[in-house]
Write a protein that holds these residues in place. Structure first.
Motif, PDB file in Angstrom:
ATOM      1  N   PHE A  85       0.886  -1.136  -0.014  1.00  0.00           N
ATOM      2  CA  PHE A  85      -0.006   0.058   0.001  1.00  0.00           C
ATOM      3  C   PHE A  85       0.825   1.247  -0.010  1.00  0.00           C
ATOM      4  O   PHE A  85       1.998   1.169  -0.112  1.00  0.00           O
ATOM      5  N   PHE A  86       0.406   2.497   0.153  1.00  0.00           N
ATOM      6  CA  PHE A  86       1.133   3.924   0.514  1.00  0.00           C
ATOM      7  C   PHE A  86       0.181   4.766   1.058  1.00  0.00           C
ATOM      8  O   PHE A  86      -1.235   4.583   0.668  1.00  0.00           O
ATOM      9  N   THR A  87       0.681   5.311   1.843  1.00  0.00           N
ATOM     10  CA  THR A  87      -0.317   6.333   2.704  1.00  0.00           C
ATOM     11  C   THR A  87      -1.267   7.239   1.910  1.00  0.00           C
ATOM     12  O   THR A  87      -2.098   7.767   2.255  1.00  0.00           O
ATOM     13  N   SER A  88      -0.306   7.887   0.773  1.00  0.00           N
ATOM     14  CA  SER A  88      -0.927   8.903   0.032  1.00  0.00           C
ATOM     15  C   SER A  88      -2.148   8.223  -0.887  1.00  0.00           C
ATOM     16  O   SER A  88      -2.458   9.078  -1.968  1.00  0.00           O
ATOM     17  N   CYS A  89      -2.431   7.077  -1.087  1.00  0.00           N
ATOM     18  CA  CYS A  89      -3.119   6.263  -2.099  1.00  0.00           C
ATOM     19  C   CYS A  89      -4.436   7.162  -2.147  1.00  0.00           C
ATOM     20  O   CYS A  89      -5.095   6.911  -1.189  1.00  0.00           O
ATOM     21  N   PRO A  90      -4.975   7.495  -3.421  1.00  0.00           N
ATOM     22  CA  PRO A  90      -6.095   8.005  -3.223  1.00  0.00           C
ATOM     23  C   PRO A  90      -7.538   7.003  -3.563  1.00  0.00           C
ATOM     24  O   PRO A  90      -8.553   7.386  -3.792  1.00  0.00           O
ATOM     25  N   ASP A  98       5.581   3.173  -1.509  1.00  0.00           N
ATOM     26  CA  ASP A  98       6.248   4.699  -1.769  1.00  0.00           C
ATOM     27  C   ASP A  98       7.258   5.306  -0.618  1.00  0.00           C
ATOM     28  O   ASP A  98       6.895   6.051   0.064  1.00  0.00           O
ATOM     29  N   PRO A  99       8.228   4.457  -0.468  1.00  0.00           N
ATOM     30  CA  PRO A  99       8.892   4.480   0.650  1.00  0.00           C
ATOM     31  C   PRO A  99       9.850   6.094   0.822  1.00  0.00           C
ATOM     32  O   PRO A  99       9.919   6.329   1.884  1.00  0.00           O
ATOM     33  N   GLU A 100       9.885   6.705  -0.287  1.00  0.00           N
ATOM     34  CA  GLU A 100      10.604   8.104  -0.454  1.00  0.00           C
ATOM     35  C   GLU A 100       9.473   9.015   0.488  1.00  0.00           C
ATOM     36  O   GLU A 100      10.109   9.741   1.325  1.00  0.00           O
ATOM     37  N   TYR A 101       8.501   8.592   0.396  1.00  0.00           N
ATOM     38  CA  TYR A 101       7.322   9.645   1.130  1.00  0.00           C
ATOM     39  C   TYR A 101       7.071   8.929   2.475  1.00  0.00           C
ATOM     40  O   TYR A 101       6.989   9.703   3.652  1.00  0.00           O
ATOM     41  N   ASP A 102       6.817   7.689   2.229  1.00  0.00           N
ATOM     42  CA  ASP A 102       6.395   7.052   3.750  1.00  0.00           C
ATOM     43  C   ASP A 102       7.601   6.559   4.523  1.00  0.00           C
ATOM     44  O   ASP A 102       7.796   5.379   4.565  1.00  0.00           O
ATOM     45  N   THR A 103       7.930   7.871   5.246  1.00  0.00           N
ATOM     46  CA  THR A 103       8.967   7.591   6.218  1.00  0.00           C
ATOM     47  C   THR A 103       8.539   6.774   7.519  1.00  0.00           C
ATOM     48  O   THR A 103       7.245   6.765   7.864  1.00  0.00           O
ATOM     49  N   PRO A 104       9.128   6.223   8.376  1.00  0.00           N
ATOM     50  CA  PRO A 104       8.552   5.769   9.745  1.00  0.00           C
ATOM     51  C   PRO A 104       7.822   6.793  10.536  1.00  0.00           C
ATOM     52  O   PRO A 104       6.655   6.473  10.888  1.00  0.00           O
ATOM     53  N   THR A 118       3.626  -4.784  -9.517  1.00  0.00           N
ATOM     54  CA  THR A 118       3.446  -3.479  -8.638  1.00  0.00           C
ATOM     55  C   THR A 118       4.461  -2.654  -9.736  1.00  0.00           C
ATOM     56  O   THR A 118       5.669  -2.969 -10.173  1.00  0.00           O
ATOM     57  N   ILE A 119       3.928  -1.448  -9.921  1.00  0.00           N
ATOM     58  CA  ILE A 119       4.622  -0.458 -10.594  1.00  0.00           C
ATOM     59  C   ILE A 119       4.690   1.111 -10.121  1.00  0.00           C
ATOM     60  O   ILE A 119       4.011   1.617  -9.085  1.00  0.00           O
ATOM     61  N   ASP A 120       6.159   1.494 -10.142  1.00  0.00           N
ATOM     62  CA  ASP A 120       6.316   2.764  -9.400  1.00  0.00           C
ATOM     63  C   ASP A 120       5.420   3.901 -10.004  1.00  0.00           C
ATOM     64  O   ASP A 120       5.605   4.338 -11.183  1.00  0.00           O
ATOM     65  N   GLY A 121       4.883   4.808  -9.179  1.00  0.00           N
ATOM     66  CA  GLY A 121       4.516   5.904  -9.702  1.00  0.00           C
ATOM     67  C   GLY A 121       5.115   7.157  -9.598  1.00  0.00           C
ATOM     68  O   GLY A 121       4.716   8.478  -9.755  1.00  0.00           O
ATOM     69  N   PHE A 122       6.414   7.044  -9.114  1.00  0.00           N
ATOM     70  CA  PHE A 122       7.597   8.092  -9.101  1.00  0.00           C
ATOM     71  C   PHE A 122       6.991   9.431  -8.528  1.00  0.00           C
ATOM     72  O   PHE A 122       7.072  10.441  -8.975  1.00  0.00           O
TER      73      PHE A 122
END
Length: 221
Positions: free
Chosen positions: A89-94, A125-131, A170-174
């Motif tokens: 998942f990723f936290t900013s997923c709409p 989206d690990p660049e945005y999803d920090t701990p 899984t595809i990166d959305g950059f």
């Protein structure tokens, strides 16, 4: 007279035997066996050679190590001996992620007191999803401490893990939330690291089936 008494005795014996016969029937035919398949027993197809896979024989989740929302390292080693339910998942997923996380809350609640069941929600989206971001997200979804882990780390490792470990597209959305592509599946992994099932995390009935099959794996029936 003797004939009547004999017949009465025979009827009495038959009546007394009914409960015994019922018990024997139930023990013989009344046991339900719910078999949960072991997936990828003959390996995983790898036509484009994207993954370093054992193309024959049982597929197991490979080694990996990520960082949790509590800033602790956690990965494949901590899955040993436990049933692990995994999603990406990723936290900013709409779109689907909010529904998936709400459904995973139900899974978390169902196994809140089961030490042998844990949840890994891995950010793509690990660049945005920090701990720090994941910690706030975990609190928002009432994640049980030491039960439901939100994980982040090296992007290449995560994408390789999704595609080649858990066998999910899984595809990166950059960085563009609408451009990420990932599966809605929850993955059930047994204590040996074998995949036992995929379930839609946006379908309540599918999540109910996941909870049921997790309980069956947990209790061995």
């Amino acid at each position: 007279m003797r004939t009547i008494r004999f017949l009465q005795g025979l009827v009495l014996v038959c009546i007394l035997m009914i409960p015994v016969l019922i018990i024997v029937f139930l023990k013989t035919f009344g046991t339900n066996h719910y078999d949960i398949p072991v997936l990828f027993q003959d390996g995983v197809e790898n036509p484009f050679l994207e993954c370093e896979l054992n193309e024959s024989g049982q597929h197991y989740i490979p080694e990996f190590l990520l960082t949790s929302h509590d800033n602790e390292l956690r990965g494949r080693h901590e899955m040993e001996g436990k049933i692990t339910i995994v999603d990406f998942f990723f936290t900013s997923c709409p779109s689907i992620c909010p529904v998936m996380s709400n459904e995973m809350e139900r899974v978390n609640d169902a196994f809140r007191n089961e030490a042998l069941v844990q949840i890994y929600s891995i950010s793509i989206d690990p660049e945005y999803d920090t701990p720090e971001v994941l910690k706030e997200y975990a609190e928002r979804h009432n994640a049980t401490p030491d039960k439901w882990f939100f994980l982040t780390g090296n992007k290449d490792e995560i994408y390789n893990l999704a595609r080649c470990g858990f066998i999910l597209p899984t595809i990166d959305g950059f960085g563009q939330p609408d451009d990420f592509v990932h599966s809605d599946k929850f993955i059930l992994v047994d204590e040996l690291g074998r995949i036992r099932g995929y379930y839609s995390g946006t379908n309540r009935d599918e999540v109910d089936r996941l909870i049921l099959e997790t309980k069956i794996l947990l209790h061995g029936k």
